[in-house]
Design a protein around this motif. Structure first.
Motif, PDB file in Angstrom:
ATOM      1  N   VAL A  28      42.983 -44.875   5.705  1.00 44.17           N
ATOM      2  CA  VAL A  28      43.143 -46.313   5.934  1.00 44.17           C
ATOM      3  C   VAL A  28      43.213 -47.076   4.621  1.00 44.17           C
ATOM      4  O   VAL A  28      44.008 -48.012   4.471  1.00 44.17           O
ATOM      5  N   LEU A  29      42.384 -46.688   3.648  1.00 45.74           N
ATOM      6  CA  LEU A  29      42.409 -47.393   2.358  1.00 45.74           C
ATOM      7  C   LEU A  29      43.729 -47.151   1.633  1.00 45.74           C
ATOM      8  O   LEU A  29      44.285 -48.065   1.012  1.00 45.74           O
ATOM      9  N   PHE A  30      44.240 -45.926   1.700  1.00 44.62           N
ATOM     10  CA  PHE A  30      45.553 -45.663   1.109  1.00 44.62           C
ATOM     11  C   PHE A  30      46.620 -46.517   1.788  1.00 44.62           C
ATOM     12  O   PHE A  30      47.441 -47.165   1.131  1.00 44.62           O
ATOM     13  N   ALA A  31      46.613 -46.525   3.122  1.00 43.08           N
ATOM     14  CA  ALA A  31      47.612 -47.301   3.859  1.00 43.08           C
ATOM     15  C   ALA A  31      47.438 -48.792   3.606  1.00 43.08           C
ATOM     16  O   ALA A  31      48.415 -49.535   3.470  1.00 43.08           O
ATOM     17  N   GLY A  32      46.182 -49.252   3.529  1.00 43.85           N
ATOM     18  CA  GLY A  32      45.908 -50.678   3.332  1.00 43.85           C
ATOM     19  C   GLY A  32      46.365 -51.182   1.976  1.00 43.85           C
ATOM     20  O   GLY A  32      46.958 -52.263   1.869  1.00 43.85           O
ATOM     21  N   THR A  33      46.091 -50.421   0.928  1.00 42.20           N
ATOM     22  CA  THR A  33      46.510 -50.856  -0.407  1.00 42.20           C
ATOM     23  C   THR A  33      48.036 -50.848  -0.530  1.00 42.20           C
ATOM     24  O   THR A  33      48.615 -51.704  -1.205  1.00 42.20           O
ATOM     25  N   THR A  34      48.683 -49.898   0.143  1.00 41.75           N
ATOM     26  CA  THR A  34      50.143 -49.878   0.146  1.00 41.75           C
ATOM     27  C   THR A  34      50.685 -51.091   0.893  1.00 41.75           C
ATOM     28  O   THR A  34      51.669 -51.717   0.470  1.00 41.75           O
ATOM     29  N   MET A  35      50.045 -51.441   1.999  1.00 47.30           N
ATOM     30  CA  MET A  35      50.482 -52.600   2.775  1.00 47.30           C
ATOM     31  C   MET A  35      50.295 -53.887   1.974  1.00 47.30           C
ATOM     32  O   MET A  35      51.146 -54.780   1.994  1.00 47.30           O
ATOM     33  N   ALA A  85      50.642 -50.911   9.353  1.00 47.97           N
ATOM     34  CA  ALA A  85      49.724 -51.732  10.140  1.00 47.97           C
ATOM     35  C   ALA A  85      49.344 -51.007  11.427  1.00 47.97           C
ATOM     36  O   ALA A  85      48.183 -51.031  11.857  1.00 47.97           O
ATOM     37  N   VAL A  86      50.315 -50.319  12.043  1.00 47.29           N
ATOM     38  CA  VAL A  86      50.041 -49.545  13.255  1.00 47.29           C
ATOM     39  C   VAL A  86      49.124 -48.368  12.943  1.00 47.29           C
ATOM     40  O   VAL A  86      48.181 -48.075  13.690  1.00 47.29           O
ATOM     41  N   VAL A  87      49.371 -47.681  11.815  1.00 48.87           N
ATOM     42  CA  VAL A  87      48.545 -46.541  11.414  1.00 48.87           C
ATOM     43  C   VAL A  87      47.099 -46.975  11.199  1.00 48.87           C
ATOM     44  O   VAL A  87      46.158 -46.339  11.701  1.00 48.87           O
ATOM     45  N   ILE A  88      46.905 -48.073  10.467  1.00 52.52           N
ATOM     46  CA  ILE A  88      45.549 -48.563  10.190  1.00 52.52           C
ATOM     47  C   ILE A  88      44.856 -48.971  11.486  1.00 52.52           C
ATOM     48  O   ILE A  88      43.698 -48.612  11.729  1.00 52.52           O
ATOM     49  N   ALA A  89      45.570 -49.726  12.333  1.00 51.48           N
ATOM     50  CA  ALA A  89      44.980 -50.170  13.596  1.00 51.48           C
ATOM     51  C   ALA A  89      44.559 -48.979  14.449  1.00 51.48           C
ATOM     52  O   ALA A  89      43.467 -48.962  15.029  1.00 51.48           O
ATOM     53  N   LYS A 101      44.966 -49.877 -18.788  1.00 56.37           N
ATOM     54  CA  LYS A 101      45.789 -48.845 -18.151  1.00 56.37           C
ATOM     55  C   LYS A 101      45.051 -48.079 -17.057  1.00 56.37           C
ATOM     56  O   LYS A 101      45.692 -47.583 -16.107  1.00 56.37           O
ATOM     57  N   TYR A 102      43.733 -47.986 -17.152  1.00 56.96           N
ATOM     58  CA  TYR A 102      42.986 -47.276 -16.109  1.00 56.96           C
ATOM     59  C   TYR A 102      42.930 -48.100 -14.821  1.00 56.96           C
ATOM     60  O   TYR A 102      43.060 -47.560 -13.719  1.00 56.96           O
ATOM     61  N   ILE A 103      42.750 -49.410 -14.978  1.00 55.83           N
ATOM     62  CA  ILE A 103      42.765 -50.293 -13.810  1.00 55.83           C
ATOM     63  C   ILE A 103      44.164 -50.310 -13.194  1.00 55.83           C
ATOM     64  O   ILE A 103      44.324 -50.243 -11.969  1.00 55.83           O
ATOM     65  N   LEU A 104      45.171 -50.396 -14.053  1.00 55.46           N
ATOM     66  CA  LEU A 104      46.542 -50.443 -13.557  1.00 55.46           C
ATOM     67  C   LEU A 104      46.935 -49.122 -12.902  1.00 55.46           C
ATOM     68  O   LEU A 104      47.664 -49.113 -11.899  1.00 55.46           O
ATOM     69  N   TRP A 105      46.445 -48.011 -13.450  1.00 58.75           N
ATOM     70  CA  TRP A 105      46.697 -46.728 -12.796  1.00 58.75           C
ATOM     71  C   TRP A 105      46.124 -46.740 -11.384  1.00 58.75           C
ATOM     72  O   TRP A 105      46.776 -46.276 -10.436  1.00 58.75           O
ATOM     73  N   GLY A 106      44.920 -47.284 -11.231  1.00 54.34           N
ATOM     74  CA  GLY A 106      44.307 -47.357  -9.901  1.00 54.34           C
ATOM     75  C   GLY A 106      45.158 -48.172  -8.943  1.00 54.34           C
ATOM     76  O   GLY A 106      45.364 -47.803  -7.783  1.00 54.34           O
ATOM     77  N   HIS A 107      45.674 -49.315  -9.445  1.00 51.29           N
ATOM     78  CA  HIS A 107      46.554 -50.144  -8.600  1.00 51.29           C
ATOM     79  C   HIS A 107      47.805 -49.368  -8.229  1.00 51.29           C
ATOM     80  O   HIS A 107      48.196 -49.319  -7.047  1.00 51.29           O
ATOM     81  N   HIS A 108      48.433 -48.768  -9.218  1.00 51.93           N
ATOM     82  CA  HIS A 108      49.710 -48.093  -8.971  1.00 51.93           C
ATOM     83  C   HIS A 108      49.531 -46.888  -8.045  1.00 51.93           C
ATOM     84  O   HIS A 108      50.281 -46.732  -7.065  1.00 51.93           O
ATOM     85  N   PHE A 109      48.537 -46.060  -8.335  1.00 49.90           N
ATOM     86  CA  PHE A 109      48.312 -44.839  -7.550  1.00 49.90           C
ATOM     87  C   PHE A 109      48.039 -45.157  -6.081  1.00 49.90           C
ATOM     88  O   PHE A 109      48.660 -44.597  -5.180  1.00 49.90           O
ATOM     89  N   THR A 110      47.115 -46.089  -5.825  1.00 47.61           N
ATOM     90  CA  THR A 110      46.767 -46.371  -4.440  1.00 47.61           C
ATOM     91  C   THR A 110      47.873 -47.149  -3.731  1.00 47.61           C
ATOM     92  O   THR A 110      48.009 -47.055  -2.508  1.00 47.61           O
ATOM     93  N   SER A 111      48.668 -47.915  -4.485  1.00 47.79           N
ATOM     94  CA  SER A 111      49.775 -48.651  -3.866  1.00 47.79           C
ATOM     95  C   SER A 111      50.889 -47.714  -3.434  1.00 47.79           C
ATOM     96  O   SER A 111      51.475 -47.868  -2.363  1.00 47.79           O
ATOM     97  N   VAL A 112      51.212 -46.731  -4.269  1.00 47.52           N
ATOM     98  CA  VAL A 112      52.320 -45.843  -3.926  1.00 47.52           C
ATOM     99  C   VAL A 112      51.897 -44.755  -2.947  1.00 47.52           C
ATOM    100  O   VAL A 112      52.735 -44.232  -2.192  1.00 47.52           O
ATOM    101  N   ALA A 113      50.611 -44.406  -2.925  1.00 42.62           N
ATOM    102  CA  ALA A 113      50.185 -43.265  -2.115  1.00 42.62           C
ATOM    103  C   ALA A 113      50.293 -43.559  -0.622  1.00 42.62           C
ATOM    104  O   ALA A 113      51.023 -42.906   0.100  1.00 42.62           O
ATOM    105  N   GLY A 114      49.584 -44.562  -0.147  1.00 40.35           N
ATOM    106  CA  GLY A 114      49.658 -44.875   1.265  1.00 40.35           C
ATOM    107  C   GLY A 114      49.248 -43.694   2.142  1.00 40.35           C
ATOM    108  O   GLY A 114      48.589 -42.756   1.706  1.00 40.35           O
ATOM    109  N   ALA A 115      49.673 -43.742   3.409  1.00 44.52           N
ATOM    110  CA  ALA A 115      49.381 -42.640   4.330  1.00 44.52           C
ATOM    111  C   ALA A 115      50.495 -41.602   4.323  1.00 44.52           C
ATOM    112  O   ALA A 115      50.323 -40.492   4.825  1.00 44.52           O
ATOM    113  N   ALA A 116      51.655 -41.959   3.737  1.00 44.39           N
ATOM    114  CA  ALA A 116      52.819 -41.074   3.809  1.00 44.39           C
ATOM    115  C   ALA A 116      52.620 -39.709   3.151  1.00 44.39           C
ATOM    116  O   ALA A 116      53.096 -38.701   3.678  1.00 44.39           O
TER     117      ALA A 116
END
Length: 561
Positions: free
Chosen positions: A399-406, A148-152, A54-69
């Motif tokens: 960038v890492l937030f946006a990248g994991t969401t992408m 992709a534009v935000v990261i670039a 659950k800790y690994i999955l939390w990391g996946h979920h949190f960084t995937s949903v967070a993004g740059a938004a």
């Protein structure tokens, strides 16, 4: 107002929400069952369906949903003053986002990890599903093309971030092998991974890397965008344990450390909030606070994209059903804390009100640049970090937030094409590689077809907020209908969805008028299509909800006779 009080009030309220409200929702409303066999076990395939710590999955979920938004939205919305943004982020996290995210994981997990779009067909009806899938596709198209534009843009503006951003992928691949192939302890792997990542952040300013001279005739923006989609395509096809999970997990740990540093700097620097509590002198052309606040701040309060991640990838990896609370609700709390940090950086990171007003001279200003500049000032004043290093740290966070969401977004878009293939019996579309090709192709078509420099996704971005919040409301509708079918209390999801659909519909109507007055017929037409789709799905869902309530009453009456 001192920023310390803002921080303590916000974090304290969110903590209370997790420890009290989420426990009530998950145990009394969703009634999570530790003995329920989750799809990760029932359908385990080692690629998408993988029982996960659950800790690994939390990391996946949190960084995937967070993004740059959750950075961009709050750092723009403070133009109306810090109080409205603060209240919506805090109460939105507790009563909207946490329930929405955990509910979407629970509902999907209870239905063989189907996406929220496919689940609509089972819970509401096939017509609603077809419309819902179009809305989902549009949201994913916007997210993938624009992030992709935000990261670039950040890699171009801050070449010192290139090494830590791309180096994080290598670290993630190694971590995946160490955890799943070598069975190394999670604590040791985490410590080594975080040290490696922060080591690269330290090295980044010493070895800044720019791309243009390497790629020939393409512009730097075009080159980064193409490379990002090539990477995302490969990542979406790899087993989740190999790259997606470890990348999101280690990034989540790193990003929380970054948040810890920023909040620690707030305590040490003790900056005052220079922005007004309620801005009564907004720049000309700024739209009304209501309803636009509630669509400008989506991620960080509630976001429909979260429902896609919850039911698209996260539900396929839930090991035990009670993990829904930690992964889903606490993931939303993590994002809320990021949005709160963005508010503080964008309101207390400037020396004077005049400096703040120079940034917020028109609606839409601020965003990432205000977060990085304001946050860097707080880090420098609080813990003495060099300006370039502070900006690199915060840029890497964005960038890492946006990248994991992408990464996750493109995998979800692939799932959409595969589901369409299944619905319409198109065999080749049900395969991963062709579906990925279609997902990447649609994003690149938008990026380069609507804008030759690869930034075409920005063309439809003005509709992201309303479309995304519409999706969140529709996700809550599906969860509500499911609760009614199970004979459970529905008000904890029905209340938020009624508020959200009201604000979103008003936002769509205001945007429709604005596009008409500007003569922007493309966005006017797209806005009208989304508005019609919203009305149709609401009518379908309301009909299903009403029928189910009547059926429940009839069944109860028959049992009493």
């Amino acid at each position: 107002m001192n920023a310390i009080f803002l921080m303590l009030m916000g974090l304290g309220a969110m903590a209370l929400g997790y420890f009290v409200y989420s426990k009530f929702i998950c145990e009394k409303i969703f009634k999570v069952d530790p003995n329920f066999r989750t799809p990760a076990h029932e359908m385990q395939d080692g690629i998408d369906y993988v029982p996960t710590n659950k800790y690994i999955l939390w990391g996946h979920h949190f960084t995937s949903v967070a993004g740059a938004a959750p950075i961009i939205g709050p750092a723009i919305a403070v133009i109306w003053g810090w109080v409205p943004a603060f209240l919506w982020v805090v109460f939105g996290t507790i009563f909207f986002a946490g329930v929405h995210d955990a509910g979407a994981i629970w509902a999907s997990s209870r239905n063989k990890a189907k996406s929220i779009g496919a689940l609509t067909g089972d819970i509401v009806g096939n017509r609603a599903r077809s419309i819902f899938m179009i809305v989902i596709f549009l949201v994913l198209l916007m997210v993938n093309a624009v992030f992709a534009v935000v990261i670039a843009g950040q890699l171009i503006n801050f070449p010192s971030a290139t090494i830590p951003v791309w180096g994080a992928i290598v670290v993630a691949l190694i971590i995946g092998q160490l955890i799943y192939r070598k069975n190394m302890g999670l604590l040791l792997v985490t410590i080594v991974g975080v040290i490696a990542l922060y080591g690269m952040i330290y090295i980044g300013p010493m070895l800044p890397i720019s791309l243009p001279e390497m790629v020939g005739p393409l512009s730097d923006n075009q080159s980064w965008i193409i490379l990002l989609f090539v990477y995302a395509a490969i990542a979406s096809l790899l087993p989740v344990w190999m790259l997606l999970q470890p990348r999101d997990y280690i990034n989540g740990i790193q990003l929380f450390i970054g948040l810890g540093l920023l909040y620690g700097a707030v305590i040490l620097a003790s900056p005052d909030v220079v922005a007004p509590a309620f801005n009564t002198d907004v720049p000309e052309g700024t739209p009304s606070l209501i309803p636009l606040l509630f669509v400008t701040i989506a991620c960080g309060a509630i976001s429909g994209f979260h429902g896609l991640v919850s039911s698209g990838t996260t539900s396929k990896q839930i090991d035990k059903e009670p993990d829904v609370r930690f992964v889903g609700y606490f993931g939303a709390v993590g994002e809320g804390s990021l949005a709160l940090a963005a508010i503080i950086a964008a309101t207390a990171g400037f020396a004077t009100l005049a400096d703040w007003q120079a940034i917020y001279h028109s609606f839409g200003q601020g965003g990432v640049s205000a977060f990085i500049k304001g946050g860097a000032n707080i880090l420098q004043n609080g813990i003495g970090l060099d300006t370039v290093l502070s900006q690199t740290l915060l840029t890497v966070m964005v960038v890492l937030f946006a990248g994991t969401t992408m990464d996750t977004g493109l995998r979800l878009q692939r799932y959409i094409f595969q589901e369409w293939g299944s619905i319409y019996n198109i065999n080749w579309m049900q395969k991963a590689a062709p579906a990925t090709f279609l997902a990447v192709g649609s994003c690149l078509l938008l990026a380069f077809g609507a804008g030759g420099d690869g930034s075409g996704g920005l063309l439809i971005w003005p509709l992201f907020g309303t479309t995304n919040q519409l999706l969140a409301g529709l996700t809550l509708l599906v969860i509500t209908v499911m609760l009614v079918k199970l004979g459970r209390p529905m008000w904890y999801t029905l209340g938020p969805l009624m508020f959200l659909l009201t604000m979103t519909t008003l936002g769509l109507l205001i945007q429709l008028k604005s596009f008409y007055e500007k003569g922007d017929w493309f966005l006017f037409t797209l806005d009208l299509i989304i508005l019609v789709a919203a009305v149709l799905v609401i009518l379908e869902s309301s009909s299903a909800l009403t029928k189910q309530i009547k059926a429940n009453k009839a069944e109860a009456a028959s049992q009493n006779t």
